[in-house]
Design an enzyme around this catalytic site. Sequence first.
Site, PDB file in Angstrom:
ATOM      1  N   GLU A  52       0.791  -1.537  -0.112  1.00  0.00           N
ATOM      2  CA  GLU A  52       0.004  -0.065  -0.165  1.00  0.00           C
ATOM      3  C   GLU A  52       0.608   1.573  -0.193  1.00  0.00           C
ATOM      4  OE1 GLU A  52      -0.518  -2.455   1.886  1.00  0.00           O
ATOM      5  OE2 GLU A  52      -2.602  -3.442   1.510  1.00  0.00           O
ATOM      6  N   PHE A 114     -11.406  -7.829  13.857  1.00  0.00           N
ATOM      7  CA  PHE A 114     -10.203  -8.480  12.567  1.00  0.00           C
ATOM      8  C   PHE A 114     -10.203  -7.487  11.677  1.00  0.00           C
ATOM      9  CE2 PHE A 114      -9.543 -10.358   8.587  1.00  0.00           C
ATOM     10  CZ  PHE A 114      -7.421 -10.816   9.363  1.00  0.00           C
ATOM     11  N   GLN A 115      -9.450  -6.851  11.489  1.00  0.00           N
ATOM     12  CA  GLN A 115      -8.675  -5.293  10.570  1.00  0.00           C
ATOM     13  C   GLN A 115      -9.039  -4.379  11.268  1.00  0.00           C
ATOM     14  OE1 GLN A 115      -8.015  -7.678   6.759  1.00  0.00           O
ATOM     15  NE2 GLN A 115      -5.818  -8.055   7.388  1.00  0.00           N
ATOM     16  N   LYS A 164     -17.013  -1.755   6.175  1.00  0.00           N
ATOM     17  CA  LYS A 164     -18.248  -2.494   4.766  1.00  0.00           C
ATOM     18  C   LYS A 164     -20.028  -1.976   4.951  1.00  0.00           C
ATOM     19  CE  LYS A 164     -17.144  -7.002   3.190  1.00  0.00           C
ATOM     20  NZ  LYS A 164     -16.575  -8.105   3.642  1.00  0.00           N
ATOM     21  N   MET A 482      24.586   9.251   1.695  1.00  0.00           N
ATOM     22  CA  MET A 482      24.453   9.931   2.382  1.00  0.00           C
ATOM     23  C   MET A 482      24.596   9.832   3.962  1.00  0.00           C
ATOM     24  SD  MET A 482      23.314  13.092   1.989  1.00  0.00           S
ATOM     25  CE  MET A 482      22.883  13.840   1.018  1.00  0.00           C
TER      26      MET A 482
END
Lengths: 585, 170
Positions: A52, A114-115, A164, A482
């Site tokens: 993502e 969940f999630q 949802k 760097m």
Amino acid sequence: MDKQLNGAQIVLQSLQDHGVEHIFGYPGGAVLPIYDEIFQQESIEHILVRHEQGATHAAEGYARSTGKCGVVLVTSGPGATNAVTGLTDALMDSIPMVCITGQVPTHLIGGDAFQEADTVGITRPCTKHNYLVKDINDLARIMHEAFQVATTGRPGPVVVDIPKDIQFALGPYMKPKAVKHKSYQPQLKGDMAAIKQAVELIANAKKPIFYTGGGIINSGPQASQLLREFVKLTGFPITSTLMGLGSYPSADKQWLGMLGMHGTYEANWAMHDCDVMINIGARFDDRITGTLDKFAPNSKKIHVDIDPSSINKNVMVDVAIVGDCAHVLEDMLRVYKSDAVTPDKKALASWWEEIEGWRDRKCLAYKKDAKAIKPQYAVERLYELTKDADTYITTEVGQHQMWAAQYYRFEDPNRWMTSGGLGTMGYGIPAAVGVQVAHPKSLVIDIAGEASVQMTMQEISTAVQYRLPIKIFILNNEYMGMVRQWQELLHGGRYSSSYSEALPDFVKLAEAYGATGIRAETAAELDDAIKRMIDTPGPVIFDCIVTKDENCFPMIPSGAAHNEMLLADSEGLDIEVSDAGKALV
Amino acid sequence: MSAENQIERHTLSVLVDNEAGVLARVIGLFSGRGYNIDSLTVAEVDDQEHMSRITIVTLGTPPMIEQIKAQLGRLVPVHRVVDLTVECESVERELALVKVAGKGDARVEALRMSEAFRARVVDATPDSFVFEITGNTEKIDAFIGLMKPLGLREVSRTGAAAISRGPEAM
Ligand SMILES: Cc1ncc(C[n+]2csc(CCOP(=O)(O)OP(=O)(O)O)c2C)c(N)n1
Ligand SMILES: [Mg+2]
């Protein structure tokens, strides 16, 4: 009565109504209804990324190279948390983005389902605004508002978190109208009195300088045009931040190069010694100013910014103009012309003489190597061999990023995509994916470091899947260069965890992904190898083996001033950095 | 010390849409950017338009206060920000509930003091009082200070609510 649609349909319909053609995303349980709608339509193409974070940077690359809003779609919980880096990146660099996140159904929110993650809580400080949609009747309005907030004023990322059950629920859809938001109304036109004051300062300047930034790019191509006209008309020198590269053509002789920590000697000295500073669309970031108490000590400062909170945040200014760069530049130009301002030619000539003296220092000169590839040389050659093509450059973060900014030259806006404010390693590959989606026929190159690319390397798979012929040009110095440079300068050369151990074979890695791998190890073979890369129709990983211990110069060490720069040929490297300076990043 | 870096106490009045998360945005802004909150009061003040008014008392140098105002103004649901300390004449009131327990002389003295401060007794038992007092912050501080030796047990304060003087609204 408005048309009734379900939530997922409302999302798709609003995306279409906002002219969205591509979205970058990754599916999961909490966004399946939206994915189902995507499946059943053809006007919007979904680009499936591999992580993502990749979706967010791809959306940034897409947005920055087109001026349009980038759109991201991710699932709840881990989908949303993985997007946080890219949201923060977009916030810091003012990139317009709408990120739709799935959420567990309304009745489960708060129960550690969940999630489930508190997405609006987590993303509140890393978005311009965010919404949790709790009522289907609000969804259409929120989608429209999200686009308005993301793309207007100082652009930024907006999250719309959609449970949802809301995606399934039926509700009304109305088209986006030019609804005036109750409280959100960014100011576009600058205050005329302040603009007149600014022009007066400009008219009387003896040692002026334009200092411009990403605001010019965000304002749109017209701002660049107006800037060019104004700079030409005044005959003043101009420099820009990392984010502003391309808004003024680097081939022009009034262009001094980038300023700041790794900016040019002439740009930084001119900033230090100027008497009138005209800041348009830049924000006095610490990479630019160096130590504040020694920043342009004898100057009057004009600051044009669309965000009122940027005014007097780090640096107190004499004339503040809140407004959009293009609008303000237009008004400034008009006043300048109607007042028939003539710059002080004599003063300007002697100012340019001083500047030419600094320019003669040739701060970007470096020792060539007959055999090995110097990283600066690699970027120079890349530039020479691609400058006539329709080229877009993205970068990762590190020395290679600075060398790209210094040695690649930009003539136009929207051609340069880099993570400036947040400095996110792993930005370049997904950003290149986004740019290539928007410009399928163009040459899109990520100038990369071997450490950074490993953070989002998996997006090469996205490029292969969608036949996006991006070129990953890795300046492989086998170090987090760097970091190594700072350790050399500030920590006694103790290279703690900055060696890139156990590197993959990038050529084989490319092949494993179904891309093409090319390696160049000597200066002699570099040009041919680059040409092969350009001529390869698909994605390429180019492993450019460069000298390992090169440092990036010029450099303003932390805690130092613009006129205390280090150059490549400065005597040794035993610089004095104050303890206060060491504590800075 | 110049006026530029003198720490001052300012009362900001912030008109916001009364929507979910708006208070979290304001508080998160203060904690995220390292600003001080001395007190914060919030309630809906317009049920038609769903607007709330947040009164924030903050400490900072004048440039910091300017920056706080600008940052608040940047939040999407914020309608207006007024610095009541510099932009107008204003009145400020706070309400406190002050519990004092004691017997004998201390109890009598507490009651006498409460009258002098025009506090009201809202709860009384043979050995305790709860006083309700309104006033500006200094007055309430002073009252609480006086109650300390007289058996002060606990205090609940609302934080300041403030409004400009005169007919204009913000
Ligand atoms: C996500 C992230 N983690 C850590 C850093 C700190 N950091 C800045 S540059 C750098 C090294 C980058 O190495 P490489 O990609 O090889 O580039 P080079 O400097 O060698 O050109 C690191 C670790 C960062 N900017 N971003
Ligand atoms: Mg490296």
